[in-house]
Motif scaffolding. Structure first.
Motif, PDB file in Angstrom:
ATOM      1  N   ILE A 145       0.795  -1.239   0.000  1.00 45.63           N
ATOM      2  CA  ILE A 145       0.000   0.000   0.000  1.00 45.63           C
ATOM      3  C   ILE A 145       0.822   1.281   0.000  1.00 45.63           C
ATOM      4  O   ILE A 145       0.230   2.367  -0.028  1.00 45.63           O
ATOM      5  CB  ILE A 145      -0.991   0.022   1.187  1.00 45.63           C
ATOM      6  CG1 ILE A 145      -0.249   0.087   2.522  1.00 45.63           C
ATOM      7  CG2 ILE A 145      -1.919  -1.173   1.139  1.00 45.63           C
ATOM      8  CD1 ILE A 145      -1.193   0.286   3.710  1.00 45.63           C
ATOM      9  N   SER A 146       2.154   1.204   0.051  1.00 50.28           N
ATOM     10  CA  SER A 146       2.935   2.445  -0.020  1.00 50.28           C
ATOM     11  C   SER A 146       2.648   3.136  -1.352  1.00 50.28           C
ATOM     12  O   SER A 146       2.737   2.514  -2.417  1.00 50.28           O
ATOM     13  CB  SER A 146       4.429   2.149   0.115  1.00 50.28           C
ATOM     14  OG  SER A 146       4.729   1.746   1.422  1.00 50.28           O
ATOM     15  N   GLY A 147       2.302   4.434  -1.290  1.00 51.69           N
ATOM     16  CA  GLY A 147       1.962   5.180  -2.504  1.00 51.69           C
ATOM     17  C   GLY A 147       0.535   4.995  -2.960  1.00 51.69           C
ATOM     18  O   GLY A 147       0.099   5.628  -3.935  1.00 51.69           O
ATOM     19  N   ALA A 148      -0.238   4.144  -2.266  1.00 48.06           N
ATOM     20  CA  ALA A 148      -1.629   3.897  -2.663  1.00 48.06           C
ATOM     21  C   ALA A 148      -2.544   4.997  -2.141  1.00 48.06           C
ATOM     22  O   ALA A 148      -2.215   5.724  -1.195  1.00 48.06           O
ATOM     23  CB  ALA A 148      -2.092   2.542  -2.143  1.00 48.06           C
ATOM     24  N   ASP A 149      -3.710   5.126  -2.762  1.00 49.61           N
ATOM     25  CA  ASP A 149      -4.723   6.080  -2.319  1.00 49.61           C
ATOM     26  C   ASP A 149      -5.719   5.379  -1.400  1.00 49.61           C
ATOM     27  O   ASP A 149      -6.157   4.255  -1.676  1.00 49.61           O
ATOM     28  CB  ASP A 149      -5.483   6.660  -3.523  1.00 49.61           C
ATOM     29  CG  ASP A 149      -4.597   7.537  -4.390  1.00 49.61           C
ATOM     30  OD1 ASP A 149      -3.690   8.187  -3.838  1.00 49.61           O
ATOM     31  OD2 ASP A 149      -4.798   7.554  -5.617  1.00 49.61           O
TER      32      ASP A 149
END
Length: 699
Positions: free
Chosen positions: A88-92
């Motif tokens: 989920i790093s960088g996810a919205d």
């Protein structure tokens, strides 16, 4: 004064409404504290830094927190945190929803390479599961295997069975649920309508209805009033028009709610602009109050009597085991002597069986011939108690004892096997004698500590003992070597989180030896569903204890399954999970079906097996400094509590000897005493704990 330590279904309904406003925030990083608190650091265009906390231990909560109330990032991130970051790093942040009226919240994160679901279970023991868009579990804090549902890596996430949702019910459904009850109104709201005790009382107060009135005495007008206040609550929760409060008693926080409570009217309270802010303030104060209480508490007297009773019970059990070993050894020796004393009779039986088998007669035919001989009163046939074609054995009544003989060998070899078994039991008796002395020393030490506690400096003595237990071994310039070689160290081995020994074969010869020599009643047999997998045995009892049935905890069984799959070809093939089955000792046989062949190190399993499907591979290599100094390897959850430092491995590209050297260098950076490290954890010793095939370090 009961303080709120977990969120209710109504709390979560209000919370999910508020969290919708954070949609679009971008995830920076994920952290894991103490295996129960997940922190998601995000960035919102309007608000800036957003800290979302999910705690599933004690307390159980989920809310956005003020950065000032967030602890510093922990040290080296565990595997779960790394997996979550990768997903989920960088996810919205794309949305959140509560599952029906249950205490389960699902957070959705979107990224071009795929969506990720983070499911927080805020009931029972609590859990966090990370899934892909198809609800396949990629990782979870706790593995759960129940008859109703499974939460484990590789499995499909399934929500618990649906419950009645009072916030989604029509008036007719509400009234029908009330009518089906046979208790009073407040208990009906609490249990039948799943509102819980506190909110059941709150709604009765709001409706002006007597809580303890029997359902039989309630009329339609009262049902109507109750449904009206439930409907009002539903509208408030869905609209987000909250008036959050934190309530206090004697200056201490006891509750945080999205709306004012009639049950707490007139009580000291503080209002907040949002429910998230109220929860953050409440749990921050709760934690602070807990720390202050702990700091002012007097040292609690240890339960010396309980410890003494435990060690006395162990001494009694060990004494019984010693006596049992002695009796069993004497019995095995006496059986061997009886074979020679009744030599002619035994030889007649063995010769008859061997002759019949040479003529290809079945075991059923052989048994029938012995039964016919017994009817004619033939002494050799009369002595037959049992014929077992599976193991090619015959049990004989030799007057004083019954003796089971292997019909494929002669009397001398049968007697030799019995003498060897007697010797093996005597060796266990010697081990039990040593163990009972250790236990008696521990018992005496507890008695001395009890006497010391009774003096003025008792608590200080205890404090010094506690400080000894928390020695910073990594920074010590000199660590004493403590080694006591154990019989099982030539196999692969580890001790589970519950203290049970697990041993596994390194090759076909050791697989044979483990089953034939070391597997006993009460143990559990594990094997991965992969070619060339090692035999793995979860020992129910120690080498100095008599075999017996023991209730082995599920966590120990799961750790044994993970051990079995991690040291199998599943790891070597670069896979991250595999299937493992478990069987009882009496299901394991070396005798194949007719016309089949079993290769060395393999066995036939008969009967039903227990399967651990999609068991995740995972090995930790760690260093222990007390009570013994050595390198150990096994499932991460088992190594964590025993090692002063550890490194986690997963399938990768570095060969076994190369990864061992890398581990040695990393351990070298952690220990001040380098000579100690060379003695107890050289690359060669570390390599013994690494799975066959490629590995890499889990950062």
């Amino acid at each position: 004064m009961d303080r709120k330590r977990e969120l209710s279904s109504i709390d979560l309904s209000a919370l999910t409404t508020e969290l919708q406003s954070f949609e679009g925030a971008k995830v920076d990083k994920a952290y894991l504290y103490d295996d129960s608190l997940v922190r998601l650091r995000m960035r919102d265009f309007d608000r800036g830094r957003v800290e979302l906390l999910i705690e599933v231990g004690d307390p159980k909560r989920i809310h956005v927190a003020d950065p000032a109330n967030v602890s510093d990032a922990p040290g080296r991130p565990p595997h779960f945190a790394m997996m979550l970051r990768n997903r989920i790093s960088g996810a919205d942040f794309a949305g959140v929803e509560q599952y029906e009226f249950d205490r389960i919240v699902t957070l959705r994160f979107e990224r071009p390479d795929g969506d990720t679901l983070v499911v927080a279970e805020l009931f029972g023991d609590g859990n966090v599961a990370v899934c892909n868009a198809e609800h396949e579990i990629l990782g979870c804090l706790e593995t759960i295997r129940l008859s109703s549902r499974t939460v484990a890596p590789g499995a499909r996430y399934e929500y618990p069975q649906s419950r009645f949702d009072p916030l989604d019910a029509t008036k007719d459904q509400f009234m029908q649920q009330m009518d089906e009850s046979d208790t009073d109104i407040v208990r009906t709201l609490a249990t039948q309508l799943n509102l819980g005790g506190f909110w059941a009382e709150e709604l009765c107060t709001r409706a002006g209805i007597e809580k303890t009135k029997s359902i039989e005495d309630a009329d339609e007008a009262e049902y109507h009033d109750l449904f009206r206040v439930v409907d009002d609550l539903r509208e408030t929760l869905s609209s987000g028009r909250f008036d959050p409060h934190v309530y206090y008693e004697d200056g201490d926080p006891i509750d945080a709610t999205p709306v004012p409570l009639s049950e707490r009217e007139g009580q000291e309270c503080e209002q907040f602009d949002s429910f998230n802010m109220a929860l953050d303030a409440y749990f921050a104060q709760l934690e602070e109050a807990g720390e202050e209480t702990a700091a002012h508490e007097e040292p609690e007297r240890p339960d010396f009597e309980g410890e003494i009773e435990k060690f006395e019970r162990i001494v009694e059990q060990q004494q019984g085991a010693i006596e049992s070993f002695e009796a069993d050894a004497n019995q095995e020796r006496r059986k061997a002597e009886l074979l020679y004393e009744r030599y002619d009779l035994v030889d007649e039986v063995l010769t008859a069986v061997q002759h019949a088998r040479s003529e290809d007669r079945s075991w059923d035919e052989i048994e029938e011939r012995f039964e016919a001989g017994a009817e004619r009163d033939i002494p050799a046939a009369n002595a037959i108690e049992d014929v077992d074609g599976t193991d090619a054995t015959v049990t004989l009544d030799l007057g004083e004892l019954s003796v089971t003989v292997d019909t494929t060998i002669n009397i001398e070899k049968n007697a030799d096997q019995l003498y060897k078994e007697a010797k093996r039991i005597e060796e266990k008796r010697e081990g039990a004698l040593e163990a009972i002395e250790d236990t008696r020393e521990q018992l005496e030490a507890v008695k001395q500590r009890r006497e010391s506690w009774g003096t003025d400096d008792g608590p200080n003595v205890q404090k010094e003992s506690d400080e000894t237990e928390s020695i910073d071994w990594l920074s010590r310039s000199s660590i004493p070597i403590r080694r006591d070689e154990q019989w099982y160290e030539r196999f692969r081995w580890f001790h589970t989180s519950d203290g049970f020994l697990v041993i596994g074969g390194r090759n076909a010869d050791q697989n044979e030896e483990l089953v034939k020599k070391y597997m006993e009643r009460g143990d559990l047999f594990f094997h991965a569903q992969a070619h060339g997998a090692p035999v793995t045995i979860l020992k129910a009892t120690g080498p100095s204890e008599a075999a017996r049935d023991v209730d082995i905890p599920e966590q120990s069984r799961e750790e044994a399954a993970q051990f079995a799959v991690s040291y199998s070809s599943v790891w070597k093939d670069g896979h991250y999970s595999g299937d493992v089955y478990m069987a009882e000792p009496d299901q394991v046989s070396k005798t194949p079906e007719s016309g089949e062949f079993i290769e060395k190190g393999s066995f036939v399993i008969r009967g039903e097996r227990t399967y651990y499907n999609d068991t995740a591979v995972g090995i930790s290599v760690g260093i222990t400094c007390e009570p013994q100094t050595r390198v150990i390897g096994g499932p991460p959850s088992a190594i964590e509590s025993r090692a002063v430092t550890k490194i986690d491995l997963e399938p990768g590209r570095y060969a076994q000897n190369d990864i061992a050297k890398r581990l040695y260098r990393q351990f070298g950076d952690r220990f001040e005493d380098q000579s100690f490290l060379r003695k107890v954890a050289s690359p060669d010793q570390i390599q013994e704990c690494c799975p066959t095939g490629g590995s890499r370090i889990v950062e």
